[in-house]
Write an enzyme that holds these catalytic residues in place. Structure first.
Site, PDB file in Angstrom:
ATOM      1  N   ARG A 249      -7.846  16.176 -10.759  1.00 25.83           N
ATOM      2  CA  ARG A 249      -7.087  15.249 -11.606  1.00 25.83           C
ATOM      3  C   ARG A 249      -5.991  14.562 -10.792  1.00 25.83           C
ATOM      4  O   ARG A 249      -5.711  13.383 -10.974  1.00 25.83           O
ATOM      5  CB  ARG A 249      -6.492  15.975 -12.817  1.00 25.83           C
ATOM      6  CG  ARG A 249      -5.788  15.013 -13.764  1.00 25.83           C
ATOM      7  CD  ARG A 249      -5.422  15.638 -15.093  1.00 25.83           C
ATOM      8  NE  ARG A 249      -4.441  16.693 -14.942  1.00 25.83           N
ATOM      9  CZ  ARG A 249      -3.993  17.446 -15.933  1.00 25.83           C
ATOM     10  NH1 ARG A 249      -4.459  17.262 -17.165  1.00 25.83           N
ATOM     11  NH2 ARG A 249      -3.113  18.381 -15.718  1.00 25.83           N
TER      12      ARG A 249
ATOM     13  N   ARG B 208      -0.423  11.932 -11.997  1.00 23.88           N
ATOM     14  CA  ARG B 208       0.426  13.118 -12.206  1.00 23.88           C
ATOM     15  C   ARG B 208       0.859  13.748 -10.893  1.00 23.88           C
ATOM     16  O   ARG B 208       0.062  14.317 -10.152  1.00 23.88           O
ATOM     17  CB  ARG B 208      -0.314  14.130 -13.080  1.00 23.88           C
ATOM     18  CG  ARG B 208      -0.188  13.755 -14.547  1.00 23.88           C
ATOM     19  CD  ARG B 208      -0.720  14.798 -15.457  1.00 23.88           C
ATOM     20  NE  ARG B 208      -0.066  16.087 -15.329  1.00 23.88           N
ATOM     21  CZ  ARG B 208      -0.222  17.055 -16.205  1.00 23.88           C
ATOM     22  NH1 ARG B 208      -0.965  16.865 -17.278  1.00 23.88           N
ATOM     23  NH2 ARG B 208       0.368  18.216 -16.027  1.00 23.88           N
TER      24      ARG B 208
HETATM   25  P1  B4P Z   1      -6.010  20.380 -19.153  1.00 25.15           P
HETATM   26  O1  B4P Z   1      -6.038  21.851 -19.151  1.00 25.15           O
HETATM   27  O2  B4P Z   1      -6.410  19.714 -20.408  1.00 25.15           O
HETATM   28  O3  B4P Z   1      -4.575  20.068 -18.612  1.00 25.15           O
HETATM   29  P2  B4P Z   1      -3.190  20.122 -19.355  1.00 25.15           P
HETATM   30  O4  B4P Z   1      -3.290  20.433 -20.797  1.00 25.15           O
HETATM   31  O5  B4P Z   1      -2.641  18.828 -19.045  1.00 25.15           O
HETATM   32  O6  B4P Z   1      -2.431  21.332 -18.693  1.00 25.15           O
HETATM   33  P3  B4P Z   1      -1.011  21.503 -18.063  1.00 25.15           P
HETATM   34  O7  B4P Z   1      -0.603  22.849 -18.523  1.00 25.15           O
HETATM   35  O8  B4P Z   1      -1.127  21.290 -16.606  1.00 25.15           O
HETATM   36  O9  B4P Z   1      -0.058  20.314 -18.504  1.00 25.15           O
HETATM   37  P4  B4P Z   1       1.149  20.103 -19.509  1.00 25.15           P
HETATM   38  O10 B4P Z   1       1.135  18.645 -19.745  1.00 25.15           O
HETATM   39  O11 B4P Z   1       1.054  20.981 -20.713  1.00 25.15           O
HETATM   40  O12 B4P Z   1      -6.999  19.708 -18.074  1.00 25.15           O
HETATM   41  C1  B4P Z   1      -6.817  19.730 -16.703  1.00 25.15           C
HETATM   42  C2  B4P Z   1      -7.970  19.019 -15.991  1.00 25.15           C
HETATM   43  O13 B4P Z   1      -9.139  19.799 -16.092  1.00 25.15           O
HETATM   44  C3  B4P Z   1      -8.331  17.658 -16.560  1.00 25.15           C
HETATM   45  O14 B4P Z   1      -8.528  16.768 -15.501  1.00 25.15           O
HETATM   46  C4  B4P Z   1      -9.620  17.879 -17.330  1.00 25.15           C
HETATM   47  O15 B4P Z   1     -10.475  16.767 -17.333  1.00 25.15           O
HETATM   48  C5  B4P Z   1     -10.232  19.028 -16.559  1.00 25.15           C
HETATM   49  N1  B4P Z   1     -11.037  19.885 -17.414  1.00 25.15           N
HETATM   50  C6  B4P Z   1     -10.719  20.323 -18.665  1.00 25.15           C
HETATM   51  N2  B4P Z   1     -11.692  21.105 -19.146  1.00 25.15           N
HETATM   52  C7  B4P Z   1     -12.656  21.201 -18.162  1.00 25.15           C
HETATM   53  C8  B4P Z   1     -13.899  21.880 -18.060  1.00 25.15           C
HETATM   54  N3  B4P Z   1     -14.374  22.629 -19.058  1.00 25.15           N
HETATM   55  N4  B4P Z   1     -14.583  21.769 -16.903  1.00 25.15           N
HETATM   56  C9  B4P Z   1     -14.124  21.004 -15.884  1.00 25.15           C
HETATM   57  N5  B4P Z   1     -12.958  20.318 -15.938  1.00 25.15           N
HETATM   58  C10 B4P Z   1     -12.236  20.416 -17.059  1.00 25.15           C
HETATM   59  O16 B4P Z   1       2.465  20.540 -18.710  1.00 25.15           O
HETATM   60  C11 B4P Z   1       2.967  19.872 -17.580  1.00 25.15           C
HETATM   61  C12 B4P Z   1       4.384  20.341 -17.267  1.00 25.15           C
HETATM   62  O17 B4P Z   1       5.287  19.957 -18.340  1.00 25.15           O
HETATM   63  C13 B4P Z   1       4.605  21.847 -17.126  1.00 25.15           C
HETATM   64  O18 B4P Z   1       4.320  22.318 -15.829  1.00 25.15           O
HETATM   65  C14 B4P Z   1       6.120  21.968 -17.476  1.00 25.15           C
HETATM   66  O19 B4P Z   1       6.929  21.598 -16.386  1.00 25.15           O
HETATM   67  C15 B4P Z   1       6.322  20.925 -18.563  1.00 25.15           C
HETATM   68  N6  B4P Z   1       6.169  21.471 -19.932  1.00 25.15           N
HETATM   69  C16 B4P Z   1       5.195  21.106 -20.825  1.00 25.15           C
HETATM   70  N7  B4P Z   1       5.337  21.802 -21.968  1.00 25.15           N
HETATM   71  C17 B4P Z   1       6.419  22.620 -21.802  1.00 25.15           C
HETATM   72  C18 B4P Z   1       7.028  23.603 -22.624  1.00 25.15           C
HETATM   73  N8  B4P Z   1       6.559  23.874 -23.853  1.00 25.15           N
HETATM   74  N9  B4P Z   1       8.101  24.264 -22.150  1.00 25.15           N
HETATM   75  C19 B4P Z   1       8.594  23.991 -20.933  1.00 25.15           C
HETATM   76  N10 B4P Z   1       8.048  23.081 -20.078  1.00 25.15           N
HETATM   77  C20 B4P Z   1       6.959  22.404 -20.517  1.00 25.15           C
END
Ligand code: B4P
Length: 191
Positions: A128, A134
């Site tokens: 990604r 990102r």
């Molecule tokens: P996803 O797993 O969908 O990624 P994400 O939800 O964005 O996870 P992440 O935890 O990193 O991000 P967030 O925005 O919550 O997919 C990842 C990739 O894998 C994609 O490219 C997808 O296409 C691929 N994929 C998915 N399923 C697949 C499959 N079956 N096979 C192959 N590929 C697949 O958090 C980002 C940051 O924000 C954190 O690090 C933190 O700093 C902050 N943050 C967010 N929420 C917070 C909270 N509640 N408290 C404190 N900090 C927070």
């Protein structure tokens, strides 16, 4: 109301599957990651502070994300239910969410826990990182730090829901479609 927590390590498919579930069940999707990235894009004071932490793979303070969730719940009073993606990430956030939902006369129905091994997570996120803007997905050491922070600070949230008999394990290493089918099978049991 059908309120679901989509839980798992970074890259486990939370954002991907939350989009699919939202479309199928007409739920309001709340992603704290997306809300924070919007604040960064808008260059708000909150966004600038959050960016420093997110770029290192660290969590943003609980009070900030709890405030964002509270506003989103207030803004969607007539929702059929919510899907929480990337929240709660600490036990304090889980407790705050329970309190906010209790005030609204509702509760979490189930925490759907996507299980994916660290090497598969790193591979997905680096992919990604190469194809999106990102910053936290580009550097392997930052990705591994996110996984470490997840293990230390976020994993206890699964125990919190398990203690209430509200946690279901979902294997998350199959294709997006296969994982979605497993999630739907669980959600159907809750309806
Ligand atoms: P996803 O797993 O969908 O990624 P994400 O939800 O964005 O996870 P992440 O935890 O990193 O991000 P967030 O925005 O919550 O997919 C990842 C990739 O894998 C994609 O490219 C997808 O296409 C691929 N994929 C998915 N399923 C697949 C499959 N079956 N096979 C192959 N590929 C697949 O958090 C980002 C940051 O924000 C954190 O690090 C933190 O700093 C902050 N943050 C967010 N929420 C917070 C909270 N509640 N408290 C404190 N900090 C927070």
């Amino acid at each position: 109301m059908l309120n679901l927590v989509l839980f798992g390590p970074p890259g486990s498919g939370k954002g991907t599957q939350a989009d699919n579930l939202k479309a199928k069940y007409n739920l309001v999707h709340i992603s704290t990651g997306d809300l924070l990235r919007q604040e960064i894009k808008d260059q708000t004071a909150l966004g600038l502070e959050a960016k420093k932490l997110m770029d290192q793979g660290l969590l943003v303070p609980d009070a900030v994300v709890i405030g964002m969730i509270s506003s989103k719940l207030d803004a969607n009073k007539n929702a059929a239910g919510f899907i929480f993606d990337g929240f709660p990430r600490t036990v304090a956030q889980a407790e705050a969410l329970d309190a906010l939902l209790t005030e609204k006369g509702t509760a979490i129905a189930q925490c759907l826990f996507l299980h994916v091994g660290e090497e598969a997570l790193v591979k997905r996120l680096l992919h990604r990182g190469a194809t999106s803007s990102r910053a936290d997905d580009r550097d392997e050491s930052i990705i591994r730090n996110r996984v470490k922070v997840y293990r230390e600070q976020t994993l206890p949230v699964a125990d919190y829901y398990a203690a209430e008999n509200k946690s279901t394990d979902i294997p998350g290493e199959g294709t997006i479609e296969e994982t979605f089918e497993l999630l739907v099978a669980q959600v159907e049991k809750l309806k």
